[in-house]
Scaffold this motif. Structure first.
Motif: not given
Length: 325
Positions: A115-138
């Protein structure tokens, strides 16, 4: 995950990654730093929950990672911006095998670069099930944002990208069909990893600008409905322009309705927009309807009687679909 730990894994999945030019400071500090050349950002965010938006028995971790980025990148591109960076938050159980997280990270990076970008950072936490949250900038590059609100009466409605194939893939999986059958390969691949035609929008920047634009995530009728409402117009879709013989053949095998997949299936992440009738459509775009006076969306002048698309809080007990705007 319990044995390796959060910070060791973060170091591991970030090792050797090359940041996009717009990223001034990537992972490793309290926050990332992105360039904003014209003083504005386009920002979009989506959340995916295991069992509701994706299933590990239907998709590989890499596919899930690509899909999570693609649906966010498509939103940014639909606003007329070039994707620059993505911030990702992952929640997972402690007994998650490390290769699963690595696979998701690899998929995210593959699609971010596409798409022309890259992963710039984020967070990793303990959860009972998988949850993925993405914020995109343009980055809009000094241009006005492309919104849903600019369509005018008499304009042409056109689409870039495939419609209905992701819904077909979901139908194959839901039916428990033989996923090794070559006849299902394209539908399954499209459902697992959407292919938004980023270039067909980005190449428009500076010329051939549509008057209104959105991506097709909830279903063609639903998303055209959002566009029509925002613009204060009606839209009539031409059914003949949406005919897909290969998709129809697949639907016949599954005793399904290809037209319903195309009109209401969603999650193909194609792009749909409007142009003045006097303007030649750019390469990669095909006409599928017209903007008229009034409100709502019709197909060949008739209001559709079936479902129009996905909405998160309707049918909450339905089979997981992966749909996410």
């Amino acid at each position: 995950m319990r044995e390796l730990g959060e910070f060791a894994l973060i170091d591991r999945i970030n090792a050797g990654r090359e940041q996009a030019a717009q990223v001034l400071l990537g992972p490793g500090d309290d926050a990332a730093l992105l360039a904003a050349p014209d003083g504005r950002f386009v920002v979009s965010t989506d959340m995916l929950v295991e069992g509701r938006h994706f299933r590990f028995d239907w998709s590989t971790p890499r596919d899930i990672g690509r899909k999570a980025i693609a649906q966010n990148a498509a939103d940014v591109v639909a606003m007329g911006a070039r994707p620059t960076g993505f911030v990702v938050a992952l929640g997972c159980p402690a007994d998650t095998p490390v290769p699963v997280v690595e696979g998701i990270a690899d998929g995210m990076w593959l699609e971010a670069v596409r798409a022309g970008g890259s992963i710039t950072g984020g967070d990793l936490v303990l959860s009972e099930q998988w949850v993925i949250s993405v914020t995109a900038f343009g980055d809009l590059g000094g241009q006005a944002a492309l919104t849903r609100s600019g369509a005018g009466v008499g304009e042409v409605v056109a689409v870039s990208g495939e419609l209905g194939w992701s819904a077909a893939g979901l139908a194959v999986l839901s039916a428990g069909a033989d996923t090794s059958d070559p006849a299902f390969a394209h539908a399954l691949a499209t459902h697992r990893v959407p292919q938004p035609p980023y270039a067909e929008v980005i190449d428009l920047f500076g010329e051939h600008i549509p008057t209104a634009l959105t991506d097709v995530s909830d279903g063609l009728l639903a998303d055209l409905g959002h566009l029509a409402h925002a613009s204060g117009v009606a839209i009539d879709v031409h059914a003949a322009a949406l005919t897909d013989p290969e998709l129809s053949a697949l639907a016949d095998r599954l005793e399904a309705d290809a037209a319903q997949w195309i009109l209401a299936g969603g999650e193909d992440h194609a792009f749909v927009g409007t142009w003045p009738s006097s303007t030649a459509l750019p390469p990669g775009w095909r006409p599928i309807g017209v903007v008229t006076a009034g409100s709502g969306v019709t197909v060949d002048g008739t209001r559709p009687s079936g479902g129009t698309g996905w909405e998160s809080f309707r049918g909450a007990d339905a089979t997981p679909t992966g749909h996410n705007r």
